[in-house]
Design a protein around this motif. Structure first.
Motif, short mmCIF file in Angstrom:
data_model
loop_
_atom_site.label_atom_id
_atom_site.label_comp_id
_atom_site.label_asym_id
_atom_site.label_seq_id
_atom_site.Cartn_x
_atom_site.Cartn_y
_atom_site.Cartn_z
N GLN A 1 0.83 -1.21 0.00
CA GLN A 1 0.00 0.00 0.00
C GLN A 1 0.86 1.25 0.00
OE1 GLN A 1 -2.28 0.87 3.59
NE2 GLN A 1 -4.01 1.57 2.37
N SER A 2 1.97 1.23 0.73
CA SER A 2 2.82 2.42 0.85
C SER A 2 3.50 2.78 -0.47
CB SER A 2 3.88 2.22 1.94
OG SER A 2 4.87 1.29 1.52
N ILE A 3 3.78 1.79 -1.31
CA ILE A 3 4.45 2.11 -2.58
C ILE A 3 3.45 2.38 -3.70
CG2 ILE A 3 6.49 0.76 -1.94
CD1 ILE A 3 5.58 -1.36 -3.99
N GLY A 4 2.16 2.15 -3.45
CA GLY A 4 1.15 2.49 -4.45
C GLY A 4 0.54 1.32 -5.19
N VAL A 5 0.84 0.07 -4.78
CA VAL A 5 0.21 -1.09 -5.41
C VAL A 5 -1.24 -1.17 -4.94
CG1 VAL A 5 0.16 -3.61 -5.46
CG2 VAL A 5 2.33 -2.41 -5.71
N ASN A 6 -2.17 -1.32 -5.88
CA ASN A 6 -3.58 -1.39 -5.49
C ASN A 6 -4.30 -2.64 -5.99
OD1 ASN A 6 -3.95 -0.84 -8.22
ND2 ASN A 6 -4.46 1.32 -7.88
N THR A 7 -3.58 -3.52 -6.71
CA THR A 7 -4.19 -4.76 -7.20
C THR A 7 -3.15 -5.87 -7.16
OG1 THR A 7 -5.59 -3.48 -8.71
CG2 THR A 7 -5.48 -5.85 -9.06
N MET B 1 5.85 -7.88 -12.09
CA MET B 1 6.20 -8.94 -11.15
C MET B 1 6.65 -8.35 -9.82
SD MET B 1 5.98 -12.19 -12.13
CE MET B 1 7.22 -13.03 -11.17
N SER B 2 6.36 -9.03 -8.74
CA SER B 2 6.84 -8.59 -7.44
C SER B 2 8.36 -8.57 -7.43
CB SER B 2 6.33 -9.53 -6.35
OG SER B 2 6.62 -10.88 -6.65
N GLY B 3 8.92 -7.56 -6.81
CA GLY B 3 10.37 -7.39 -6.74
C GLY B 3 10.93 -6.47 -7.79
N GLU B 4 10.19 -6.28 -8.90
CA GLU B 4 10.69 -5.39 -9.95
C GLU B 4 10.82 -3.96 -9.46
OE1 GLU B 4 9.90 -6.37 -14.34
OE2 GLU B 4 7.94 -6.55 -13.39
N GLU B 5 9.98 -3.59 -8.49
CA GLU B 5 9.97 -2.20 -8.05
C GLU B 5 11.27 -1.79 -7.38
OE1 GLU B 5 8.32 -4.52 -4.50
OE2 GLU B 5 8.32 -4.67 -6.70
N PHE B 6 12.07 -2.75 -6.91
CA PHE B 6 13.38 -2.38 -6.34
C PHE B 6 14.52 -3.12 -7.03
CE2 PHE B 6 11.92 -5.87 -3.63
CZ PHE B 6 13.05 -6.64 -3.45
N ASN B 7 14.23 -3.70 -8.21
CA ASN B 7 15.26 -4.38 -9.00
C ASN B 7 15.91 -5.50 -8.19
OD1 ASN B 7 16.81 -4.91 -11.27
ND2 ASN B 7 18.44 -3.49 -10.67
N LEU C 1 13.59 1.69 -5.61
CA LEU C 1 12.33 1.62 -4.88
C LEU C 1 11.74 3.02 -4.68
CD1 LEU C 1 10.19 0.02 -3.33
CD2 LEU C 1 11.67 0.16 -1.31
N ALA C 2 12.59 3.97 -4.34
CA ALA C 2 12.11 5.34 -4.16
C ALA C 2 11.52 5.90 -5.44
CB ALA C 2 13.26 6.23 -3.66
N GLY D 1 16.00 -2.16 -13.29
CA GLY D 1 16.21 -0.81 -12.78
C GLY D 1 15.92 0.29 -13.77
N SER D 2 15.24 -0.01 -14.86
CA SER D 2 14.97 1.02 -15.88
C SER D 2 13.77 1.88 -15.49
CB SER D 2 14.71 0.36 -17.24
OG SER D 2 14.28 1.33 -18.18
N ARG D 3 14.04 3.13 -15.19
CA ARG D 3 12.96 4.08 -14.94
C ARG D 3 12.28 4.46 -16.26
NH1 ARG D 3 17.14 3.05 -11.24
NH2 ARG D 3 16.89 4.30 -9.32
N ALA D 4 13.02 4.38 -17.35
CA ALA D 4 12.45 4.73 -18.65
C ALA D 4 11.31 3.78 -19.00
CB ALA D 4 13.53 4.68 -19.74
N ILE D 5 11.55 2.47 -18.88
CA ILE D 5 10.51 1.49 -19.22
C ILE D 5 9.34 1.60 -18.26
CG2 ILE D 5 9.97 -0.96 -19.45
CD1 ILE D 5 12.86 -1.44 -20.24
N LEU D 6 9.63 1.63 -16.96
CA LEU D 6 8.56 1.66 -15.97
C LEU D 6 7.72 2.91 -16.10
CD1 LEU D 6 7.14 0.43 -13.53
CD2 LEU D 6 8.79 1.61 -12.07
N GLY D 7 8.34 4.07 -16.06
CA GLY D 7 7.59 5.32 -16.04
C GLY D 7 6.85 5.59 -17.33
N TYR D 8 7.50 5.33 -18.46
CA TYR D 8 6.87 5.60 -19.75
C TYR D 8 5.58 4.80 -19.91
CZ TYR D 8 6.60 6.44 -24.82
OH TYR D 8 6.20 6.80 -26.09
N ASN D 9 5.59 3.54 -19.44
CA ASN D 9 4.41 2.70 -19.56
C ASN D 9 3.42 2.91 -18.42
OD1 ASN D 9 4.84 0.64 -21.95
ND2 ASN D 9 6.83 0.93 -20.97
#
Length: 647
Positions: free
Chosen positions: A209-215, A450-456, A512-513, A432-440
């Motif tokens: 919940q703290s990192i913003g996962v809702n499903t 997948m779980s764990g991707e958020e902190f590589n 993660l941040a 650790g790609s912010r480009a892929i994560l953020g753009y999508n």
């Protein structure tokens, strides 16, 4: 026999392997020329430097006809050189192993990480392969052009769903959890395939919940065993009517569901739709529910008989009970609605029944097939894109299910990544790609991650995970009979990767941040960053720096606010000039009078808050730090009307 293909791409292209011995298929760009199928380089989107050296693709083909598919081939204006290679080549984390046959001049390939089977016609001289999509591959030493295949007829329209997609999906970010591997209260556990439980998973809900996962996509809950790859998995179902005791049983499931909802998190359960393992007591109790009286099936399991009246009554009752008793929020359907990645057939009516009953109970559910016919949407409607505007336009083309139901997904990592290789590595996609994560993530598609991707996270497999499909030193091919074609050693299946929660490195903490910041933008600006395609306003932008290797920028807007998203996938800082001229500003509802300005606020990336007049906006300079660095890879700019005097 094993072969490799390296693909240069902007968007995912159809893959097929031309293999008869150990082969390597390497591709190099070609000048703009017409291919035998009539297409030109102009039909293919520009190549991306980030994807220029994609991980090699590993494929296997069992030949059932004479002929050797070797030589030099031309495909879609790119040269394909076939040469000898060695075994143990790297498997693509994206596509996995391709298994298929060459039978009566028809080549069939099915990749383990893809929902589609690729089929092509091979001519009698083994000089041309024409794929079902109309593209042709021609041997370079063949001077006769390949005859193009007639364009296929458009697919029949899908029947309407009984219940519309739940509204909450417009703001969903789907986070897959394999509960045995997600937490480790007792290390790798007694059986050495994980010790996670529903209770230990529930303990992580405040973090999610703290990192913003809702499903949550919960890939493990029902009674199951270790039928596949030497570890317990939800796909080796024993009985969908029972909660797995090793996860804590019914009481633990009830407590998990209550805790998830208390943390504003929806739960989507993974369902194996084709059958059960042979050890299931359900077979003996109800043989009529299964194919051939409970004697046959796929993947060495026993498949359901969807035509049996008793089964058709039993099947919806399982899921209606889960919704009415535990308020389950949805179902992810492994192998599609009927256990096959094709037409839903007679099973669609059963899912209609589930959806209508859930809606009547006041708890509408999401129905998300892995592949084949969609219901509300599928698990992976597309892969990470580098041109959001073009991707969305393709998804919502007239008559598409996404245009009708207003939703589509983009899956980042697939849990089947790494399943078909014994080459160690990290088979997550983000790295650790912010480009892929953020753009999508900030586009209008529902991100599945997948779980764990958020902190590589690093990838650590359980010691029992086997390359053999049915345990150590068993068949590579799931359709082979026992005792044939063994695969030796471990594999690196993401589903069997133990998440490492202790001792974050500084780089992981920074990732993660940044992931938390990006997920937070969806929550902070729900009217801008949502996934309702029917209410999406999105425009692809241009830059004056045409050769800069960035993803195509896009802008989303609502009322008097807009956000520009730019992604830099390189390891160098990049400065570009985004074109926000009068035509663009007028289209997004932010047109300016001569003395007016816009406020430009940096939401992610290099901190910068400026006021910009029309002249500056016509070529707005934006610096994007290197990808894979804290605050790098992405720039997100909020545009608002400036109410004060324009400097």
């Amino acid at each position: 026999s094993i072969g490799v293909m390296t693909v240069y791409r902007w968007r995912p292209l159809p893959l097929a392997a031309l293999l008869a011995g150990p082969l390597t298929l390497a591709t190099t760009p070609r000048p703009t020329t017409a291919t035998s199928s009539g297409s030109t380089d102009a039909d293919i989107a520009p190549f991306s430097s980030r994807m220029a050296l994609e991980t090699a693709h590993k494929a296997k083909v069992d030949r059932e006809a004479a002929g050797t598919l070797t030589g030099v081939w031309e495909a879609e204006s790119r040269l394909v050189q076939v040469t000898q290679t060695v075994d143990n080549v790297t498997t693509s984390a994206e596509w996995g192993t391709g298994v298929g046959t060459l039978n009566n001049q028809t080549l069939h390939i099915l990749f383990s990480n893809s929902a589609h089977r690729y089929t092509g016609a091979v001519d009698s001289a083994f000089s041309c392969i024409t794929w079902d999509d109309g593209n042709a591959w021609r041997r370079q030493d063949t001077h006769t052009a390949c005859a193009p295949r007639p364009a296929p007829l458009p697919p029949a329209p899908l029947p309407p769903v009984a219940v519309q997609v739940p509204e909450w999906t417009a703001h969903a970010t789907i986070y897959e959890i394999c509960p045995k591997a997600f937490t480790s209260p007792d290390g790798i556990g007694r059986d050495r395939w994980g010790s996670g439980t529903l209770a230990s998973t529930a303990a992580q809900l405040p973090y999610l919940q703290s990192i913003g996962v809702n499903t949550i996509w919960l890939a493990g809950w029902a009674a199951s065993n270790a039928h596949f790859h030497g570890i317990w998995s939800t796909y080796a179902t024993v009985d969908l009517g029972k909660i797995d005791e090793s996860l804590g049983g019914e009481q633990a499931f009830a407590e998990f569901m209550e805790a998830a909802h208390n943390h504003s998190i929806k739960v989507v359960l993974d369902i194996t739709t084709h059958g059960v393992v042979p050890e299931s007591p359900l077979i003996e109790a109800h043989r009529e529910y299964f194919q051939d009286n409970g004697t046959t099936g796929t993947w060495r399991m026993i498949d359901y008989n969807y035509s049996n009246p008793g089964f058709r009554s039993y099947w919806p009752s399982i899921f209606t009970h889960l919704v009415e008793t535990y308020h389950v929020d949805g179902f992810r359907l492994d192998c599609g609605m009927s256990g096959k990645c094709g037409s839903a057939g007679v099973s669609r009516a059963l899912w209609d029944e589930v959806a209508m009953a859930a809606n009547a109970s006041g708890y509408p559910v999401l129905i998300m097939p892995e592949c084949g016919d969609p219901y509300h949407f599928t698990q992976r409607d597309t892969r990470p894109t580098e041109d959001m505007a073009a991707e969305v336009a393709e998804l919502i083309r007239p008559g598409s299910i996404a245009q009708t139901l207003c939703r589509a997904t983009v899956q980042i990592s697939c849990h089947d990544n790494g399943k078909t290789t014994n080459v160690s590595g990290n088979y997550f996609e983000l790295h650790g790609s912010r480009a892929i994560l953020g753009y999508n993530l900030l586009g209008p598609l529902i991100v599945v991650m997948m779980s764990g991707e958020e902190f590589n996270t690093e990838q650590h497999e359980f010691p029992t995970v086997s390359l053999g499909h049915y345990g150590m030193n068993t068949s590579c091919n799931p359709d082979d009979p026992p005792g044939t074609d063994p695969c030796y050693g471990p594999t690196y299946w993401l589903y069997g990767a133990q998440i490492q929660w202790d001792n974050y490195t500084s780089a992981q903490s920074a990732m993660l941040a940044d992931s938390t910041s990006l997920l937070g933008l969806r929550k902070r600006f729900p009217l801008l960053f949502h996934s309702d395609l029917c209410d999406t306003r999105l425009l692809g932008l241009n830059t004056t720096d045409q050769t800069t290797p960035i993803y195509r920028p896009y802008v989303r807007w609502n009322n008097s606010t807009a956000a520009v998203v730019l992604a830099n996938p390189t390891n160098l800082a990049v400065t570009v000039h985004v074109v926000l001229d009068a035509a663009v500003l007028n289209q997004i509802g932010l047109s300016l009078e001569p003395a007016q300005c816009l406020g430009v606020e940096s939401l992610f990336g290099t901190p910068s808050n400026v006021t910009a007049n029309a002249s500056l906006l016509a070529a707005l300079p934006v610096t994007i730090p290197p990808d894979h660095t804290p605050g790098g890879g992405l720039a997100v700019l909020l545009l608002t009307r400036w109410t004060g005097a324009c400097p």
